[in-house]
Design an enzyme around this catalytic site. Sequence first.
Site, PDB file in Angstrom:
ATOM      1  N   PRO A 174      34.230  38.572  38.627  1.00 31.97           N
ATOM      2  CA  PRO A 174      33.930  37.386  37.824  1.00 31.97           C
ATOM      3  C   PRO A 174      33.819  36.157  38.705  1.00 31.97           C
ATOM      4  O   PRO A 174      34.196  36.168  39.881  1.00 31.97           O
ATOM      5  CB  PRO A 174      35.127  37.295  36.875  1.00 31.97           C
ATOM      6  CG  PRO A 174      36.229  37.998  37.586  1.00 31.97           C
ATOM      7  CD  PRO A 174      35.586  39.091  38.382  1.00 31.97           C
ATOM      8  N   CYS A 175      33.334  35.075  38.129  1.00 32.78           N
ATOM      9  CA  CYS A 175      33.087  33.872  38.919  1.00 32.78           C
ATOM     10  C   CYS A 175      34.396  33.348  39.510  1.00 32.78           C
ATOM     11  O   CYS A 175      35.488  33.604  38.994  1.00 32.78           O
ATOM     12  CB  CYS A 175      32.397  32.813  38.075  1.00 32.78           C
ATOM     13  SG  CYS A 175      33.501  31.876  37.000  1.00 32.78           S
ATOM     14  N   LEU A 176      34.271  32.606  40.591  1.00 37.77           N
ATOM     15  CA  LEU A 176      35.452  32.130  41.316  1.00 37.77           C
ATOM     16  C   LEU A 176      36.320  31.186  40.487  1.00 37.77           C
ATOM     17  O   LEU A 176      37.510  31.028  40.776  1.00 37.77           O
ATOM     18  CB  LEU A 176      35.016  31.429  42.600  1.00 37.77           C
ATOM     19  CG  LEU A 176      34.416  32.338  43.687  1.00 37.77           C
ATOM     20  CD1 LEU A 176      33.934  31.496  44.860  1.00 37.77           C
ATOM     21  CD2 LEU A 176      35.436  33.374  44.163  1.00 37.77           C
ATOM     22  N   SER A 178      37.547  31.736  37.777  1.00 37.04           N
ATOM     23  CA  SER A 178      38.582  32.532  37.111  1.00 37.04           C
ATOM     24  C   SER A 178      39.837  32.679  37.968  1.00 37.04           C
ATOM     25  O   SER A 178      40.825  33.254  37.524  1.00 37.04           O
ATOM     26  CB  SER A 178      38.038  33.917  36.756  1.00 37.04           C
ATOM     27  OG  SER A 178      37.773  34.670  37.937  1.00 37.04           O
ATOM     28  N   ARG A 179      39.829  32.158  39.181  1.00 39.54           N
ATOM     29  CA  ARG A 179      40.994  32.257  40.064  1.00 39.54           C
ATOM     30  C   ARG A 179      42.009  31.140  39.839  1.00 39.54           C
ATOM     31  O   ARG A 179      43.042  31.107  40.484  1.00 39.54           O
ATOM     32  CB  ARG A 179      40.565  32.232  41.541  1.00 39.54           C
ATOM     33  CG  ARG A 179      39.417  33.154  41.910  1.00 39.54           C
ATOM     34  CD  ARG A 179      39.667  34.605  41.548  1.00 39.54           C
ATOM     35  NE  ARG A 179      38.728  35.454  42.248  1.00 39.54           N
ATOM     36  CZ  ARG A 179      37.574  35.913  41.751  1.00 39.54           C
ATOM     37  NH1 ARG A 179      37.236  35.599  40.516  1.00 39.54           N
ATOM     38  NH2 ARG A 179      36.797  36.684  42.484  1.00 39.54           N
TER      39      ARG A 179
END
Length: 276
Positions: A174-176, A178-179
């Site tokens: 998933p896209c960064l 989401s971190r």
Amino acid sequence: MILTEKLEQIKAIFTEMEQALIAYSGGVDSTLVAKIAYEVLGSRALAITAVSPSLLPEELEDAKIQAATIGIPHQIVQTHEMDNPNYTSNPVNRCYFCKSELHDTLKPLALELGYPFVVDGVNADDLHDYRPGIQAAKERGARSPLAEVGITKAEVRQLSQQLGLPWWDKPAQPCLSSRFPYGEEITVAKLQRVGRAEIYLRKLGWHNLRVRSEGDTARIELLPEQIKEFVLTTNLPSVVSAFQDFGFIYVTLDLEGYRSGKLNQVLNQQPLSANS
């Protein structure tokens, strides 16, 4: 319903569409959709990858390689969700604003190029998780053939393998954004810091992982069965030094390990609709 029947149903959907633009991230789901669309429609299918700071550069390169392998025409567009404070403030429905930007970009492009449909890679399992971006896509008329015929994530991988796609077991990416924990502001610098940290660990041989960022702290998540090996075989001071060079101050290891959907566990006390 057996998997071959579901595949035929997806083919029938594309046959009926006649032309389709695929929202193509390079992940296993959208790549399967692109593969099937190209088999049915040939050059009347077009894959579009949206590029922004939340996409790892290596993911873009993978998408290009996979599209070329399939044969589907492939284009790149820029999206600008980072200009939207509703996105960068990182609320629990952040993905709604990301997918709004994506489909507000793709829909007019599709119409301009003569493609009446925009199609994404949402699968049946996604409908049972908290995915506010699904609602944004629906509001803009996007179609989700995998979900429409009930194909699960496991079936996506099974079907991809049957169709000879070498990346059928590619880890989810998933896209960064989401971190980061909900509520922590997202910046380009923070995204780049996380991206560099994950690329660093992958170059060491660890692939199915996340580097979660909270303030000045990086939390490494590996598969649970890999934690012991990581501690015993990795030069931990070198990892800490590298992460500090990237801009982190503290570097930790999550003892639970990587688990899909962990970001959303803070929402468990507030039940939310899967698509809102």
